[in-house]
Enzyme design. Sequence first.
Site, short mmCIF file in Angstrom:
data_model
loop_
_atom_site.label_atom_id
_atom_site.label_comp_id
_atom_site.label_asym_id
_atom_site.label_seq_id
_atom_site.Cartn_x
_atom_site.Cartn_y
_atom_site.Cartn_z
N ARG A 40 48.44 28.10 -51.66
CA ARG A 40 49.37 28.80 -52.89
C ARG A 40 49.29 28.87 -54.00
O ARG A 40 49.79 29.81 -54.76
CB ARG A 40 50.46 27.86 -51.82
CG ARG A 40 51.99 27.49 -53.14
CD ARG A 40 52.64 26.44 -52.38
NE ARG A 40 51.71 25.30 -52.12
CZ ARG A 40 52.15 24.37 -52.75
NH1 ARG A 40 51.68 24.14 -54.18
NH2 ARG A 40 51.11 23.15 -52.68
N TYR A 97 71.77 46.01 -55.34
CA TYR A 97 70.77 45.61 -54.16
C TYR A 97 72.12 44.56 -53.47
O TYR A 97 72.27 43.64 -54.74
CB TYR A 97 69.71 45.20 -53.87
CG TYR A 97 69.77 44.39 -52.34
CD1 TYR A 97 69.80 45.44 -51.17
CD2 TYR A 97 68.73 43.68 -52.74
CE1 TYR A 97 69.73 45.26 -50.19
CE2 TYR A 97 68.77 43.14 -51.64
CZ TYR A 97 68.80 43.23 -49.81
OH TYR A 97 68.37 42.96 -48.97
N ASP A 118 64.26 46.45 -61.63
CA ASP A 118 63.88 46.29 -60.71
C ASP A 118 63.93 47.64 -60.40
O ASP A 118 64.05 49.11 -59.82
CB ASP A 118 64.81 46.13 -60.26
CG ASP A 118 64.39 45.80 -58.34
OD1 ASP A 118 64.25 46.40 -57.64
OD2 ASP A 118 65.75 45.02 -57.33
N LYS A 147 59.27 47.48 -49.38
CA LYS A 147 59.65 48.85 -49.29
C LYS A 147 58.19 50.24 -49.71
O LYS A 147 56.89 50.43 -48.72
CB LYS A 147 60.71 49.38 -50.29
CG LYS A 147 61.80 48.56 -50.62
CD LYS A 147 62.34 48.81 -49.23
CE LYS A 147 63.61 47.01 -48.55
NZ LYS A 147 63.94 46.14 -49.89
O1 P1T Z 1 63.70 42.69 -48.80
P1 P1T Z 1 63.34 42.30 -50.30
O2 P1T Z 1 61.47 42.38 -50.14
O3 P1T Z 1 63.39 40.57 -50.34
O4 P1T Z 1 63.94 42.95 -51.82
C1 P1T Z 1 65.25 42.87 -52.27
C2 P1T Z 1 64.97 43.87 -52.41
C3 P1T Z 1 64.91 44.04 -53.71
N1 P1T Z 1 65.84 44.73 -54.87
C4 P1T Z 1 65.83 46.11 -54.13
C5 P1T Z 1 66.01 47.21 -54.81
C6 P1T Z 1 66.15 46.44 -52.76
O5 P1T Z 1 66.17 47.16 -52.16
C7 P1T Z 1 66.53 45.05 -52.24
C8 P1T Z 1 66.14 45.18 -50.57
N2 P1T Z 1 66.57 46.82 -50.22
C9 P1T Z 1 66.86 46.05 -48.68
C10 P1T Z 1 66.79 45.78 -47.89
C11 P1T Z 1 67.49 47.19 -48.41
O6 P1T Z 1 68.28 47.64 -46.88
O7 P1T Z 1 68.16 47.93 -49.17
#
Ligand code: P1T
Length: 403
Positions: free
Chosen positions: A46, A99, A171, A196
């Site tokens: 961790r 988001y 972001d 992503k």
């Molecule tokens: O899904 P996660 O890994 O927790 O990421 C969150 C997140 C943060 N910032 C942006 C710009 C994002 O697009 C996302 C997650 N977005 C999706 C799951 C989506 O389909 O838009």
Amino acid sequence: MHFATKTIHAGQPSEPNTGAVVAPIFQTTTYQQEGPGEHKGFDYTRTSNPTRKRLEAVLAELEGGTKCAVFGSGLAAENAILQAYLKPGDTIVVPVDVYGGTFRLLHKVFEPLGAIVERVDFSDLDALKRAVAVGPKLVWLESPTNPRLLVYDIEAVARIAHSAGALVVVDNTFATPYFQQPLSLGADLVIQSVTKYLAGHLDVIQGAVIAKDEKIFEPVGFLQNALGGVPSPFDCWLTLRGIKTLELRMERHAQNASAIAEALLAHPRVKRVYYPGLASHPGHEVAKKQMTGFGGMVSFELDGTLEEASAFVSSLTYFALGESLGGVRSLVCLPCKMTHASIPAETRAELGLSDTLIRLSPGVEHPRDLVGDVLAGLERLEHGGTSAASAVSKAPCGEPVLQ
Ligand code: P1T
């Protein structure tokens, strides 16, 4: 070192004990100590793990930062920054388009804990100047945004935020460090939903925080261990593998997005196309200034009804209807019912996030197949044909779906 070379070499020497050119997965929770507290820099996974450490070194280098902490999701990464820097009574300024999960984290978790969330149109820099007059702790933005691909001037925003003593968080998920380097534009912290483009293969959930300097990183690094939301060594290894083709994939994603955007522009059933590479996009000039490419996402507003938009997204051949984006396989989404359903319908309407807004995440398939698929879907609407898969709910968008 060029970007493509960094994705292969930065922080990734051959493994010293065996010469293996790909580092092993250190799938271990703990490490044998020579005496109590005497170890080789690792005591518990961790806290630290060699596979994760490699990934953190690569991400720090790719974003042009000094330190990185990876987390079990993008939202866990966001949570760490917010916990580190936003106390009850503190203000965070965010733009209108973010988001849905970020919106939910801010309004449903941090607001009840006493944080003040100010929403502003970041393309109106005078409005931003007025908003920062209260002395926010954080100014937080996505650029390009999810889902409308709005582009904000990161350098100008950072200047205004810093004049008010705020830290700037960008972001950078949609652009990736290949197309945009927010730390060099004045941001203090970058967050990535590694899930992503960075991981890139639709098989890893992961997030990262990358900091410009060690002092700003410190509280986030502390919380990575204290909160414990870390990814597995195997997931870190998969991301390291994915990153090696980041430049190649991003080039193809952008080529596909651009081809689809151009094809959509000319279609009578399309009201509006959102792609920063189009000269008609309001953020095109800023995108040209701060990005080295326009990214791989394209959104558009269908000239039609919610039912038709639902039918369209359900009818495509190569675009799987699903949450997420940035993978090798194409995805399509109807944000009002999916990724942004946790934003109340009235707020979505205020933000201009329409019920017929469709978001496409082209994969790395051949552009002609993808353009053909999208145009065929529109054609089916023109002729009133809907596939079996498009027998959709006629309920209005807006039931909060907590995904
Ligand atoms: O899904 P996660 O890994 O927790 O990421 C969150 C997140 C943060 N910032 C942006 C710009 C994002 O697009 C996302 C997650 N977005 C999706 C799951 C989506 O389909 O838009």
